[in-house]
Design a protein around this motif. Sequence first.
Motif, PDB file in Angstrom:
ATOM      1  N   THR A  47      52.317 -10.447 -14.176  1.00  0.00           N
ATOM      2  CA  THR A  47      51.759  -9.110 -14.395  1.00  0.00           C
ATOM      3  C   THR A  47      52.760  -7.953 -14.337  1.00  0.00           C
ATOM      4  OG1 THR A  47      51.277  -8.944 -12.031  1.00  0.00           O
ATOM      5  CG2 THR A  47      49.511  -9.730 -13.449  1.00  0.00           C
ATOM      6  N   GLU A  48      53.806  -8.127 -13.524  1.00  0.00           N
ATOM      7  CA  GLU A  48      54.638  -6.952 -13.216  1.00  0.00           C
ATOM      8  C   GLU A  48      55.153  -6.228 -14.460  1.00  0.00           C
ATOM      9  OE1 GLU A  48      56.900  -7.010  -9.705  1.00  0.00           O
ATOM     10  OE2 GLU A  48      58.604  -5.984 -10.578  1.00  0.00           O
ATOM     11  N   GLU A  49      55.642  -6.996 -15.410  1.00  0.00           N
ATOM     12  CA  GLU A  49      56.283  -6.364 -16.569  1.00  0.00           C
ATOM     13  C   GLU A  49      55.296  -5.737 -17.549  1.00  0.00           C
ATOM     14  OE1 GLU A  49      59.943  -8.600 -18.071  1.00  0.00           O
ATOM     15  OE2 GLU A  49      58.764 -10.102 -17.010  1.00  0.00           O
ATOM     16  N   SER A  50      54.002  -6.068 -17.398  1.00  0.00           N
ATOM     17  CA  SER A  50      53.026  -5.526 -18.354  1.00  0.00           C
ATOM     18  C   SER A  50      52.630  -4.082 -18.071  1.00  0.00           C
ATOM     19  CB  SER A  50      51.743  -6.370 -18.344  1.00  0.00           C
ATOM     20  OG  SER A  50      51.982  -7.574 -18.982  1.00  0.00           O
ATOM     21  N   GLY A  51      52.938  -3.595 -16.866  1.00  0.00           N
ATOM     22  CA  GLY A  51      52.461  -2.270 -16.484  1.00  0.00           C
ATOM     23  C   GLY A  51      53.526  -1.182 -16.613  1.00  0.00           C
ATOM     24  N   PHE A  52      53.113  -0.050 -17.173  1.00  0.00           N
ATOM     25  CA  PHE A  52      54.013   1.109 -17.321  1.00  0.00           C
ATOM     26  C   PHE A  52      53.252   2.361 -16.906  1.00  0.00           C
ATOM     27  CE2 PHE A  52      54.940  -2.093 -20.418  1.00  0.00           C
ATOM     28  CZ  PHE A  52      56.319  -2.235 -20.367  1.00  0.00           C
ATOM     29  N   LEU A  53      53.987   3.252 -16.278  1.00  0.00           N
ATOM     30  CA  LEU A  53      53.379   4.504 -15.853  1.00  0.00           C
ATOM     31  C   LEU A  53      54.099   5.620 -16.591  1.00  0.00           C
ATOM     32  CD1 LEU A  53      51.430   5.473 -13.643  1.00  0.00           C
ATOM     33  CD2 LEU A  53      53.400   5.640 -12.133  1.00  0.00           C
TER      34      LEU A  53
END
Length: 501
Positions: free
Chosen positions: A320-326
């Motif tokens: 999951t980590e790489e799928s999220g962007f802020l």
Amino acid sequence: MSAYIELLLKKIGMNPLWDYLGYDENGDLWINDICVHELVKKYGSPLEISDLTILKKRGLSWMALTQEVAKEIGFTGGFNYFYASKANMSLPYTLAAYRAGWHIETSSVQDLENLLILYEKGQIDLNKEIICNGYKISGDSLHLTDKYAQRIVEFHNKGFNITPILDSGEVDYFTNLNLKRSMSVGLRMKFGKVENDLELENLVSRHGMGWGEVLESAEKINNSKMLCLSTFHCMVAAAETIEIEQFVNSLLFGARKYFTLKQKYSSLKYFDIGGGIPPMISQYNYRQFLDYFLSGLTDLSLEFGLEAPTVIFELGSFLTEESGFLVHTILQKKLTGASDKNKAEVWALLDGGLMSELPDMFIQNKSFSVFAGSSANCEVERVIFGDLTCDTDGRYPRKNTREEFVLLPSTEGKQIVVFAGTGSYQKMLGGFGGAHHCGILESAKVIVEDFSGETKVHFVEAQNNKTVSDLLGYSSDLLNDLSLDKTDQDMVYRQGESSVI
Ligand SMILES: Cc1ncc(COP(=O)(O)O)c(C=O)c1O
């Protein structure tokens, strides 16, 4: 190449994140096929982007890599892959992981409530395997955790292939059940960075049972008519925090226990090593790890004369980590007047609240890769981000950490910035959809998915002030109950009452 991009490349170097990130000739950042600048123009800022095509790719690449290494070294056991939803329990992430062929690891009754909804809506079927970690029995029937154990049994009765991993105090509950068909169970041994019996004995751990209790429990399970011991669980820790050799030595010590048990209980088939495999942006040497680990398992299986196990991975952040962007917009840049040339001179104020958005900054001292979302063609400057809260900790980088500043293009124009690698745990720790520090609203969300090769973008509205007021109790019955008139009456009543006493 601009000064900004040159320095950025120097800082980040060759990294798997360039598989999905890139700049165009205008200096705009792209995440796969999506231009972040365009998204902000359309949906505003702040914005949370979940590109689940990345999750899918990572999920498939872990399957491919493990199978490739197994083939290379002649490992004859198998693999089974479970998504640890504790990393991100939100619907788009769990669905994307299950659709990518991963099975299900749960940590509380909440997971099972979510799964029931997915099942009833036809999104998962009985072929999905479920492994349940987490506390299942409180010993006190009034307590919520007991619901977890009850739900596990309900799932079993519905026909799910569900395996509770039993910890201290949970075996008797399950051995005393009146089950109609056999249920697969696992045992969790307390575990960590240990390589021999003495270290294991001296290990203090909140999770799992000592070796003596494992043996007793295995015997109880064996004597029970309807339980089948299928899985032995021992998770070391986050692999990144330990040398690969030591990590593997610990796992192989655990595997030795697996084989010792298997000598007596032939139903044992799965060696579950939990999670802790870091995401690809950390550039961990996965191949070396798998090479040492699977070779060691193969040697042990020969030594014991028993078949090699099916290894279970319960991975969360790897997926999951790489799928999220802020994504944030810089609202204002403020000169600090620092005279030291090595220090950042500019505070760049962001349109959000960093403390609730990136809690791992505090819990794990974690740093995130930050990218200019636009204007990457410019010169470069050093900035510190400040957020909208009143808190001195509402800044990035944190005070007294290795990183003292963030590199940004130096421009007077409107600028957007992107924090990458925010897809695991941040949302679960910060509270999904809650009321946050200083009343700062949670961002809108864009979810990017791939359906049979076609990219689809879904938009979820930002939190609004009304929702937060509701969450805080302003529009509910509580307001009626606490209204001034009532409170006055209540107080008079209470005063009267106390004067009688
Ligand atoms: C039992 C168990 N399985 C899986 C995980 C997932 O770990 P990660 O997100 O590091 O893959 C954890 C994390 O705490 C865990 O405790």
